[in-house]
Structures are given as structure tokens and as C-alpha cells.
Design a protein around this motif. Structure first.
Motif, PDB file in Angstrom:
ATOM      1  N   ILE A  72      33.057  47.910  16.423  1.00  0.00           N
ATOM      2  CA  ILE A  72      32.944  49.217  17.053  1.00  0.00           C
ATOM      3  C   ILE A  72      32.595  49.121  18.537  1.00  0.00           C
ATOM      4  N   ASP A  73      32.132  47.950  18.988  1.00  0.00           N
ATOM      5  CA  ASP A  73      31.778  47.790  20.393  1.00  0.00           C
ATOM      6  C   ASP A  73      32.844  47.022  21.177  1.00  0.00           C
ATOM      7  N   ASP A  74      34.007  46.822  20.568  1.00  0.00           N
ATOM      8  CA  ASP A  74      35.067  46.056  21.220  1.00  0.00           C
ATOM      9  C   ASP A  74      36.178  47.010  21.655  1.00  0.00           C
ATOM     10  N   ARG A  75      36.513  46.985  22.925  1.00  0.00           N
ATOM     11  CA  ARG A  75      37.536  47.891  23.459  1.00  0.00           C
ATOM     12  C   ARG A  75      38.877  47.713  22.762  1.00  0.00           C
ATOM     13  N   GLN A  76      39.198  46.483  22.393  1.00  0.00           N
ATOM     14  CA  GLN A  76      40.502  46.232  21.778  1.00  0.00           C
ATOM     15  C   GLN A  76      40.575  46.722  20.333  1.00  0.00           C
ATOM     16  N   SER A  77      39.460  47.138  19.777  1.00  0.00           N
ATOM     17  CA  SER A  77      39.473  47.751  18.446  1.00  0.00           C
ATOM     18  C   SER A  77      39.472  49.273  18.514  1.00  0.00           C
ATOM     19  N   ALA A  78      39.391  49.819  19.736  1.00  0.00           N
ATOM     20  CA  ALA A  78      39.274  51.271  19.877  1.00  0.00           C
ATOM     21  C   ALA A  78      40.496  51.993  19.318  1.00  0.00           C
ATOM     22  N   GLY A  79      41.690  51.445  19.552  1.00  0.00           N
ATOM     23  CA  GLY A  79      42.909  52.083  19.052  1.00  0.00           C
ATOM     24  C   GLY A  79      42.968  52.133  17.532  1.00  0.00           C
ATOM     25  N   PRO A  80      42.846  50.974  16.863  1.00  0.00           N
ATOM     26  CA  PRO A  80      42.853  50.996  15.395  1.00  0.00           C
ATOM     27  C   PRO A  80      41.760  51.865  14.796  1.00  0.00           C
ATOM     28  N   LEU A  81      40.551  51.826  15.371  1.00  0.00           N
ATOM     29  CA  LEU A  81      39.458  52.632  14.824  1.00  0.00           C
ATOM     30  C   LEU A  81      39.741  54.124  14.983  1.00  0.00           C
ATOM     31  N   LYS A  82      40.366  54.505  16.087  1.00  0.00           N
ATOM     32  CA  LYS A  82      40.744  55.908  16.274  1.00  0.00           C
ATOM     33  C   LYS A  82      41.765  56.325  15.222  1.00  0.00           C
ATOM     34  N   LEU A  83      42.733  55.456  14.963  1.00  0.00           N
ATOM     35  CA  LEU A  83      43.748  55.765  13.949  1.00  0.00           C
ATOM     36  C   LEU A  83      43.121  55.912  12.568  1.00  0.00           C
ATOM     37  N   ILE A  84      42.173  55.043  12.254  1.00  0.00           N
ATOM     38  CA  ILE A  84      41.497  55.122  10.946  1.00  0.00           C
ATOM     39  C   ILE A  84      40.747  56.449  10.818  1.00  0.00           C
ATOM     40  N   LYS A  85      40.078  56.873  11.893  1.00  0.00           N
ATOM     41  CA  LYS A  85      39.378  58.162  11.857  1.00  0.00           C
ATOM     42  C   LYS A  85      40.360  59.316  11.665  1.00  0.00           C
ATOM     43  N   GLN A  86      41.581  59.140  12.155  1.00  0.00           N
ATOM     44  CA  GLN A  86      42.597  60.183  12.022  1.00  0.00           C
ATOM     45  C   GLN A  86      43.328  60.134  10.677  1.00  0.00           C
ATOM     46  N   GLY A  87      43.033  59.100   9.876  1.00  0.00           N
ATOM     47  CA  GLY A  87      43.622  59.039   8.545  1.00  0.00           C
ATOM     48  C   GLY A  87      44.512  57.856   8.265  1.00  0.00           C
ATOM     49  N   ALA A  88      44.695  56.937   9.238  1.00  0.00           N
ATOM     50  CA  ALA A  88      45.486  55.728   8.975  1.00  0.00           C
ATOM     51  C   ALA A  88      44.784  54.876   7.919  1.00  0.00           C
ATOM     52  N   LYS A  89      45.542  54.170   7.123  1.00  0.00           N
ATOM     53  CA  LYS A  89      44.956  53.336   6.086  1.00  0.00           C
ATOM     54  C   LYS A  89      44.415  52.047   6.686  1.00  0.00           C
ATOM     55  N   PRO A  90      43.135  51.731   6.483  1.00  0.00           N
ATOM     56  CA  PRO A  90      42.604  50.453   6.977  1.00  0.00           C
ATOM     57  C   PRO A  90      43.168  49.289   6.177  1.00  0.00           C
ATOM     58  N   VAL A  91      43.438  48.195   6.859  1.00  0.00           N
ATOM     59  CA  VAL A  91      44.099  47.046   6.240  1.00  0.00           C
ATOM     60  C   VAL A  91      43.208  45.818   6.364  1.00  0.00           C
ATOM     61  N   THR A  92      42.921  45.186   5.244  1.00  0.00           N
ATOM     62  CA  THR A  92      42.181  43.922   5.259  1.00  0.00           C
ATOM     63  C   THR A  92      42.978  42.785   4.651  1.00  0.00           C
ATOM     64  N   CYS A  93      44.104  43.114   4.014  1.00  0.00           N
ATOM     65  CA  CYS A  93      44.993  42.099   3.462  1.00  0.00           C
ATOM     66  C   CYS A  93      46.358  42.741   3.273  1.00  0.00           C
ATOM     67  N   ALA A  94      47.381  41.906   3.052  1.00  0.00           N
ATOM     68  CA  ALA A  94      48.740  42.435   2.893  1.00  0.00           C
ATOM     69  C   ALA A  94      48.863  43.364   1.694  1.00  0.00           C
ATOM     70  N   GLY A  95      48.038  43.145   0.675  1.00  0.00           N
ATOM     71  CA  GLY A  95      48.096  43.992  -0.510  1.00  0.00           C
ATOM     72  C   GLY A  95      47.840  45.451  -0.199  1.00  0.00           C
ATOM     73  N   ASP A  96      47.012  45.725   0.838  1.00  0.00           N
ATOM     74  CA  ASP A  96      46.746  47.104   1.242  1.00  0.00           C
ATOM     75  C   ASP A  96      48.018  47.792   1.730  1.00  0.00           C
ATOM     76  N   ILE A  97      48.950  47.014   2.257  1.00  0.00           N
ATOM     77  CA  ILE A  97      50.223  47.547   2.735  1.00  0.00           C
ATOM     78  C   ILE A  97      51.255  47.579   1.607  1.00  0.00           C
ATOM     79  N   LEU A  98      51.356  46.472   0.899  1.00  0.00           N
ATOM     80  CA  LEU A  98      52.395  46.329  -0.124  1.00  0.00           C
ATOM     81  C   LEU A  98      52.296  47.376  -1.223  1.00  0.00           C
ATOM     82  N   CYS A  99      51.085  47.718  -1.617  1.00  0.00           N
ATOM     83  CA  CYS A  99      50.927  48.641  -2.739  1.00  0.00           C
ATOM     84  C   CYS A  99      51.466  50.032  -2.429  1.00  0.00           C
ATOM     85  N   GLU A 100      51.649  50.347  -1.142  1.00  0.00           N
ATOM     86  CA  GLU A 100      52.183  51.655  -0.774  1.00  0.00           C
ATOM     87  C   GLU A 100      53.681  51.779  -1.046  1.00  0.00           C
ATOM     88  N   TYR A 101      54.347  50.659  -1.325  1.00  0.00           N
ATOM     89  CA  TYR A 101      55.809  50.673  -1.449  1.00  0.00           C
ATOM     90  C   TYR A 101      56.290  50.182  -2.810  1.00  0.00           C
TER      91      TYR A 101
END
Length: 396
Positions: free
Chosen positions: A261-290
């Protein structure tokens, strides 16, 4: 009148309209192709009222010979010119705003729109954490047969391409320069490998320099070729966020890698997550959507996950809930829905679904489906839970 190859007419038309023009979709709804527009005389162009005065002047002045020279240059480079008339033209790009009318391609893009493709983007000024996350996710996706799409920039893009190749997967790079202008120069060897074993494409003609304004225009193609976009790292005004915005406009899924949360380069992804983007910690988080689109391709993932679950599952007698909560009855649809809206309504439930899922369920293309969903949302018939994921309103 001299006869030219069909690609020459498209190169000529693109030279007039420019890359990323919102006018292309409208003109291609009214004309069969670039050649028909070329063969119209100036009086008919004016009478049609399909062209602005500036476009009429540019159409009149644009030399077809210059387009022919570009076509010949492509042959000399071993570069294929792909237009909307070609079977190789990626179908997913027909559905996007400002569809490209010429693609300069090296490598193999056959069947690309039928393949499971995910775009991965991020900043050039990435952290070690970002590089590690990009390599891990791209490698995992590649192992499951997912095509990794990115922009060949230094940093996150390069890590994604390289990891996909290292894991024997396929990757596609989309340039903001000509096909003969590797950018950045540090990736010249990588580009040669991509052209030979994977694919590189651009809508900019050979010799085009990597001007800064090209990259936001290029980013709509990165989002357009993919089912979803993963933003790995980037500040709130980064090119990666522009790609995410294009993905949302196209009705695609957006994923984000959570960071500090204190890293400028994480500001974009964190903003997207607050707006409803799905957080990703592994490929399974993406694959299960399809799963609904690629059930066979994802079976291996679920086998692995089930094996992990079985190992962790507590032994002994399992307690069964005696009084499970009864399922809520399905609400009656609003009376003002038309036939198409009613069909969409019937495919929805309390669990949010992506636009791609609804497109597959209804048979409606994404461009046709998006305005229907927007109208239904304004009527209060459905809810946009987050990032183009729709469900019936809670409490109905």
C-alpha cells in the motif's frame, strides 16, 4: 483504373483515417470494404454524407502508389498484411471500438481469437516483486495453454513474454512502432524469437518510429485480443491503467495483482481492486473465470486443485448442516423488458456473471450485449456488481 491487391486499398484507407480512428467501424458498416471507398468519385463521397469535408480532401489527395510501396516493403520484410477481408484477421478485434483495418504481422496468429488469451501489462519501472509476480503468473498461464499477450516494453511486459516462452507457452507482442522497428532496442533479440516462434503484430506501417502517442492507441489492441487483462504493477496514470480502461470499455474482465500500500507502482492495481477488479495471487484466480469457455483446457487445473484439497480435507465424520438455508425463489422479471432483454434476464441469477459468460449463454456478441446490459441496469432490472459483472438485484 489500375488493379491492386486488396491489401493495398486497406493500407491506402488507413493512411487517410489513421490508426485508432473511431470512424472505421461506421464506414465498414456502410461499405463493403476499402476498395469500394477508393472507387467512389468525389461527388458520390460528398452526396453520401458518410465523410467529413476533411476526409473527402484526404481521400482525394492520398496517393495509392504510396500504399503500394508499403505493401511491397512488407513483402521484402517477410511481413504479412492482414485486413478485415482475411481469414487470419482476429475476430475479437472486429468487436472493439476503433477496430484496426490493417495489421502487419510476423509469426503465427491463425485461430488466435479461438484461443484462450490473457493480456498482462505493467510498468517499465517495476519492482522486484512485480517482476517476480509477472514471471510466476505468465509461466503458470503458459503451462495451462493460455496465450500471453503483452506489449514488449521493458519491465513487466518483457518478464511476461520471457516467462511464457520459458514455460513452452505461446505469447504475442503488440508494438507501437513499425514491424521493422524493434522497440525497445534492448529487446531486439527477443523480438526476433517472437517473430519466429510466436507472433508480433502492429497496425503501424513499416518504418514507423515508436512515438509516445502510439502506445495508448496500441493498448486497445492488447486488451482487444484477450478475454481479460491483468495489471501487474503501475501507478494510477500508467499505460497499464489505460489498457485496463480499454478492457472495461470492451466488456472484458480486469484482474489486478495486489501489492504494498506504500508503493507507488502498486497504486494502479490497488485502485482497480477497490473498484471491483478481481485480485490475483495465482493463475487459478484467472483460469476459473473461463471454465464455461475452456472446460477441457482447465480440467488439469481442477485435478491438481482437488488433489490439494483432498490432502488438506479433515479426516473422519463430516458434520452435515441439518437446516440449510432454503434457496430464494427466482423473482419475476420486470414487465417492461423486451424479448431480448427478457432472454438476458433469464440467464442471470444472484451470482455475478461476466459479459463473456452472458455472451456465450445468449449467443449475442459483446458489442450487441453491452448496450442491452446498460439499458437494463438503468431500468433497475439488473446490477453491475463490479467491472462488467452482472447479476439480479439483491433483495428482489
Amino acid at each position: 483504373m489500375t488493379e491492386y491487391e486488396h491489401e493495398v486499398y486497406w493500407i491506402w484507407l488507413q493512411s487517410v483515417l489513421g490508426c485508432g480512428s473511431h470512424r472505421t467501424n461506421m464506414l465498414l458498416r456502410r461499405y463493403s470494404g476499402a476498395r469500394e471507398i477508393y472507387e467512389l468519385d468525389e461527388a458520390k463521397r460528398r452526396e453520401s454524407r458518410n465523410f467529413t469535408p476533411d476526409e473527402i480532401e484526404k481521400l482525394r489527395a492520398a496517393p495509392i502508389g504510396k500504399a503500394q510501396a508499403v505493401y511491397e516493403r512488407c513483402h521484402a520484410l517477410g511481413c504479412r498484411v492482414v485486413t478485415p477481408e482475411d481469414e487470419l484477421y482476429p475476430e475479437r478485434l472486429r468487436d472493439i471500438y476503433a477496430m484496426p483495418i490493417v495489421l502487419y504481422v510476423k509469426g503465427d496468429i491463425a485461430g488466435l481469437s479461438k484461443q484462450f488469451a490473457i493480456s498482462m501489462v505493467g510498468t517499465r519501472n517495476c519492482t522486484g516483486y512485480g517482476l517476480s509476480a509477472a514471471r510466476m503468473l505468465a509461466g503458470q498461464l503458459a503451462r495451462f495453454g493460455v496465450v500471453v499477450v503483452s506489449g514488449m516494453a521493458l519491465g513487466i511486459d518483457t518478464a511476461c513474454h520471457q516467462s511464457a516462452m520459458d514455460h513452452k507457452g505461446k505469447t504475442v507482442a503488440i508494438l507501437g512502432s513499425g514491424i521493422d522497428v524493434p522497440y525497445p532496442r534492448d529487446n531486439e533479440k527477443m523480438m526476433a524469437r517472437l517473430c519466429g516462434e510466436h507472433a508480433v503484430l502492429t497496425e503501424y506501417p513499416p518504418g514507423t518510429a515508436p512515438v509516445g502517442a502510439h502506445f495508448p492507441v496500441r493498448n486497445r489492441l492488447i486488451a482487444g485480443l484477450s478475454l481479460g487483462t491483468v495489471v501487474v504493477e503501475g501507478d494510477e496514470r500508467s499505460g497499464a491503467m489505460i489498457t485496463a480502461s480499454h478492457a472495461l470499455d470492451q466488456g472484458k474482465d480486469v484482474f489486478a495483482v495486489p501489492g504494498r500500500i506504500d508503493d507507488r507502482q502498486s497504486a494502479g492495481p490497488l485502485k482497480l481492486i477497490k473498484q471491483g477488479a478481481k485480485p490475483v495471487t495465482c493463475a487459478g484466480d484467472i483460469l476459473c473465470e473461463y471454465e464455461h469457455l475452456y472446460p477441457e483446457q482447465l480440467r488439469r487445473l481442477y485435478q491438481i486443485e482437488m488433489e490439494k484439497y483432498e490432502d488438506k480435507k479433515p479426516k473422519g465424520k463430516v458434520q452435515v448442516e441439518e437446516n440449510p438455508e432454503p434457496a430464494r425463489p427466482r423473482p419475476e422479471p420486470p414487465g417492461e423488458l423486451d424479448e431480448t432483454q427478457h432472454m438476458v434476464y433469464e440467464r442471470l441469477g444472484s451470482a455475478a456473471q461476466s459479459v463473456q459468460e452472458l455472451s456465450a449463454a445468449t449467443g449475442l456478441s459483446v458489442p450487441k450485449l453491452l448496450p442491452i446490459l446498460t439499458e437494463m441496469e438503468l431500468m433497475g432490472a439488473i446490477e453491475n456488481r463490479s467491472m462488467n459483472r452482472y447479476a439480479l438485484p439483491e433483495g428482489k
